[in-house]
Design an enzyme around this catalytic site. Structure first.
Site, short mmCIF file in Angstrom:
data_model
loop_
_atom_site.label_atom_id
_atom_site.label_comp_id
_atom_site.label_asym_id
_atom_site.label_seq_id
_atom_site.Cartn_x
_atom_site.Cartn_y
_atom_site.Cartn_z
CB CYS A 12 -0.87 -0.01 1.24
SG CYS A 12 0.07 0.12 2.75
CG HIS A 40 3.63 -7.30 9.50
ND1 HIS A 40 4.05 -7.53 10.78
CD2 HIS A 40 2.70 -6.32 9.59
CE1 HIS A 40 3.40 -6.74 11.61
NE2 HIS A 40 2.58 -5.99 10.90
CB CYS A 95 0.57 5.13 7.29
SG CYS A 95 -0.64 5.41 6.01
CD GLU A 125 -3.39 1.35 12.57
OE1 GLU A 125 -3.07 0.66 11.57
OE2 GLU A 125 -4.54 1.81 12.73
CB THR A 166 -5.54 1.87 9.15
OG1 THR A 166 -4.39 1.11 9.49
CG2 THR A 166 -5.44 3.27 9.68
CB SER A 222 0.85 -9.14 7.84
OG SER A 222 -0.14 -8.37 7.20
CG ASN A 224 -2.65 -6.00 5.35
OD1 ASN A 224 -2.74 -6.55 4.27
ND2 ASN A 224 -1.55 -5.42 5.79
CB SER A 266 3.87 -6.21 4.53
OG SER A 266 3.26 -5.38 5.45
#
Ligand code: F3S
Length: 720
Positions: A12, A40, A95, A125, A166, A222, A224, A266
């Site tokens: 991202c 990650h 970010c 985060e 996020t 990770s 996400n 990542s």
């Protein structure tokens, strides 16, 4: 086998930016530390290590003055303070989207609100966000949310500000929020899920639903990537989660016709390419095996039936060609992705993006580039009263102008209203040329007139063109929607002049034309009283004003039209007469059903005796009201059974006396009364009659007009 690559797979912009900043730091300082693994992905971390970026787990492991990279997850306020105490130069790769959450929760905490974070309790985060909060709580899912409210009932009445991690899952966030909204009285919600994440999940779900198998590439730790795999599992039976190509066993996917590939935020491009390459090799192998098997079968069949066919077999693509038709698409999307991600944006450029989130202060736009786009609410529209949440939604495409590019922060400030304004200039010029009617909202009043916002363009309307009567306060138009015609456009000076009056005049003209075309005597109209004079009322019946004479306003005697009507009243009128040449229309207003003469004649007849009220004394007699709206004349000779000098010798205005109806003149609507007749021939008091009684009295008909009494010489003599 067909490979379908997700366009949103891979880094991202936040991660890409972090890697770039780390590489730059390594080059600049020769060595530096990163607080926690930068991303990650073990391969990337290893690559950075080889360039001098060491990973430390805690501030305590840092050497004083050592340059330190803060990764995209960010860190809490106290860590910044600690780093500054140690004199460590900071390379802040937080970010920008995460940074926005820091700013938000810090501000809300200052206002005394409790911050609720929907996310994973131990995610770095989330820990960093908490580091900017006063009182805060982390809730992982709807179940925890319910439990929390059950165990801490007092929280439901506290001011809460809800944000999300996020990389949180949209459904999880929405369901948790639903519970909070239901039970909490003062709860503001900020959907801070990163648009990149939700777009990636949406695309993964779409590809997974039409694939036989899905390959999800990303770090096992990770957040996400795990969520991405979970989303894929919801609609695909076979999901393989790998960190890199070496973990992929293509044999596992044999038999699948369509294989989707996506990757977490990542995952660098080279790993995705490697996975594609490995899958392509597998496709080649399978094709070769299948071709060999098929060739062998054909050979065997040919031996068995040599005379079956001499036709050559249809030409098959070579293995090379086969691979080329399937892989380039995947490669092209990486190129495209790369191209887009490294694209530099410039101020004044027009860009297209997808709305990632909408908050009370700004709209995040995913531009598919390394920068994060945002539109401050003030730059969304100039239209007053627009609720942004009603007109745009997450996932919508949006076009905007680049206002400012901040390469250090990786943000791009955008403006939609300016782009709209530029677009709308064309339509304004077009409207001026065609004299088309445009709509806008009055946003300002000034000395000379008003300013109307028409599609983001300020149009000045002079007071004389406002459509209001002279000296009327223009404030009454503020915030109202108005229709106007553009009269003048000066684009270089950004000056536009419009007229509301032109619209009114032109509409009135067309209405008038239609009215004149269809007008006829007796036709009824619903109109509006425009003005009053001493002799009547002017009524707009559709672009044309007709006049109701004062005598047509009421059955009762009135002196001024204002006794019956006011300007602005809506009335039902009918046409008595009209003249197209002189453009004059005479209207009637009185209700025929209320006609007192009709009421009188159905209730009384000649010979009836009734009680009357003396309303006016004249030299030749007295007028008396029989019923409201109908007066009769008692001639001086009929007042008493003796000769009198003048009526007021016997009567006074206001007296109520009995009188006999001695004549009714239907044509002229006149009534003759007599008091004398009662003394001569006593008669019972008459009441409304059912049948026409016989005319017992042959007193001659006398015509009297109360308002314009005849001259005495015109009156009949007593003998006559
Ligand atoms: Fe990436 Fe930043 Fe979103 S790190 S996932 S772009 S919040």
């Amino acid at each position: 086998m067909e490979l379908v690559n997700a366009r949103t797979a891979g880094f991202c912009f936040g991660v890409r930016r972090a890697v770039r900043l780390a590489e730059e730091a390594a080059e600049k300082f020769g060595h530096c530390a990163c607080l926690g693994p930068l991303i990650h992905n073990a391969d990337v971390v290893k690559m950075l290590e080889s360039r001098g970026v060491r990973t430390v787990n805690d501030v305590s492991e840092l050497k004083p003055g050592e340059p330190v990279i803060i990764r995209s997850h960010g860190v809490g306020r106290s860590v910044y303070e600690e780093l500054s105490r140690l004199g460590c130069p900071i390379i802040d790769a937080t970010c920008p989207d995460v940074e926005k959450i820091h700013r938000l929760v810090e501000e809300k905490s200052r206002e005394g609100r409790v911050v609720v974070i929907i996310g994973e309790r131990h995610h770095p985060e989330v820990a960093a966000v908490r580091g900017f909060c006063g009182e805060s709580v982390v809730l992982e899912n709807p179940e925890e949310t319910e439990k929390w409210l059950r165990e801490e009932p007092g929280m439901a009445s506290k001011p809460l500000t809800v944000v999300s991690q996020t990389t949180g899952e949209q459904k999880n966030f929405e369901n948790s929020v639903k519970i909070l909204k239901k039970q909490c009285t003062n709860c503001e919600i900020f959907d801070t899920i990163c648009g990149t994440t939700s777009n990636r999940q949406r695309e993964a779900r779409e590809i997974a639903s039409r694939s036989d198998a899905m390959i999800v590439i990303g770090g096992r730790n990770s957040a996400n990537t795990s969520k991405l795999a979970a989303v894929c599992r919801e609609c695909c039976g076979k999901v393989v989660l790998i960190e890199n190509a070496s973990q992929l066993d293509p044999a596992e996917l044999r038999g699948a016709v369509t294989v989707g590939i996506t990757a977490g935020a990542s995952t660098p491009e080279w790993i995705i390419k490697e996975v594609n390459r490995k899958m392509s090799d597998e496709i080649k192998t399978v094709e070769t095996v299948e071709e060999n098997t098929a060739a062998q079968a054909v050979e065997e069949k040919t031996v068995e039936t040599t005379e079956v066919s001499a036709e050559p077999a249809a030409e098959q693509p070579t293995q090379e060609e086969q691979v080329k038709t399937e892989v380039p698409e995947a490669e092209a999307s990486f190129e495209e992705l790369l191209e887009r991600s490294i694209k530099t944006l410039h101020t004044g450029e027009k860009v297209k993006g997808v709305i990632a989130s909408v908050t009370q202060t700004e709209i995040s736009v995913d531009l598919g580039t390394k920068q994060s786009g945002y539109i401050p609410i003030s730059e969304f529209t100039d239209e007053p009263g627009v609720n942004v949440a009603d007109v745009i939604h997450v996932g919508d495409e949006i076009e905007a102008y680049v206002m400012r590019v901040n390469d250090v922060e990786g943000t791009v400030m955008l403006s939609k209203k300016r782009l709209d304004s530029v677009k709308n200039w064309d339509s304004i010029v077009e409207a001026r040329n065609s004299r088309a009617v445009v709509e806008g909202t009055v946003v300002e009043e000034n000395k000379g007139g008003i300013v109307v916002n028409v599609k983001g363009i300020r149009v000045f309307v002079p007071a004389s063109q406002s459509g209001l009567p002279k000296d009327a306060p223009m404030t009454e138009l503020l915030k109202k929607k108005v229709r106007l015609i553009i009269r003048e456009v000066n684009q270089p000076r950004k000056r536009v002049v419009g007229s509301i009056r032109d619209v009114i005049v032109s509409e009135r003209r067309s209405k008038a034309e239609a009215t004149w075309n269809e007008i006829e005597v007796g036709k009824h109209y619903h109109g509006v009283v425009k003005s009053l004079t001493s002799y009547g009322a002017f009524v707009d019946i559709g672009g044309v004003d007709g006049m109701v004479h004062v005598s047509e306003l009421s059955w009762k005697r009135i002196h001024q039209p204002s006794e019956v009507l006011s300007v602005g009243d809506e009335v039902d009128v009918y046409v008595i007469s009209f003249d197209k040449e002189t453009k004059k229309i005479s209207l009637g207003y009185k209700d025929p059903n209320e006609n007192p003469w009709v009421k009188f004649t159905t209730s009384f007849a000649v010979g009836s005796v009734t009680r009357v009220r003396i309303v006016k004394l004249m030299t030749f007699g007295a007028f008396a009201e029989i019923v409201p709206g109908v007066d009769g004349l008692i001639h001086i000779s009929q007042i008493a059974d003796r000769r009198i000098g003048k009526p007021d010798d016997v009567l006074s205005e206001g007296d109520v006396v009995d009188a006999k109806i001695i004549n009714i003149d239907n044509d002229n609507k006149k009534v003759s009364l007599s008091i004398r007749a009662l003394s001569e021939t006593p008669a019972p008091k008459a009441q409304p009659v059912e049948e026409e009684p016989e005319d017992e009295d042959d007193t001659p008909v006398v015509v009297y007009d109360t308002e314009n009494p005849p001259a005495p010489e015109d009156l009949p003599s007593e003998d006559e």
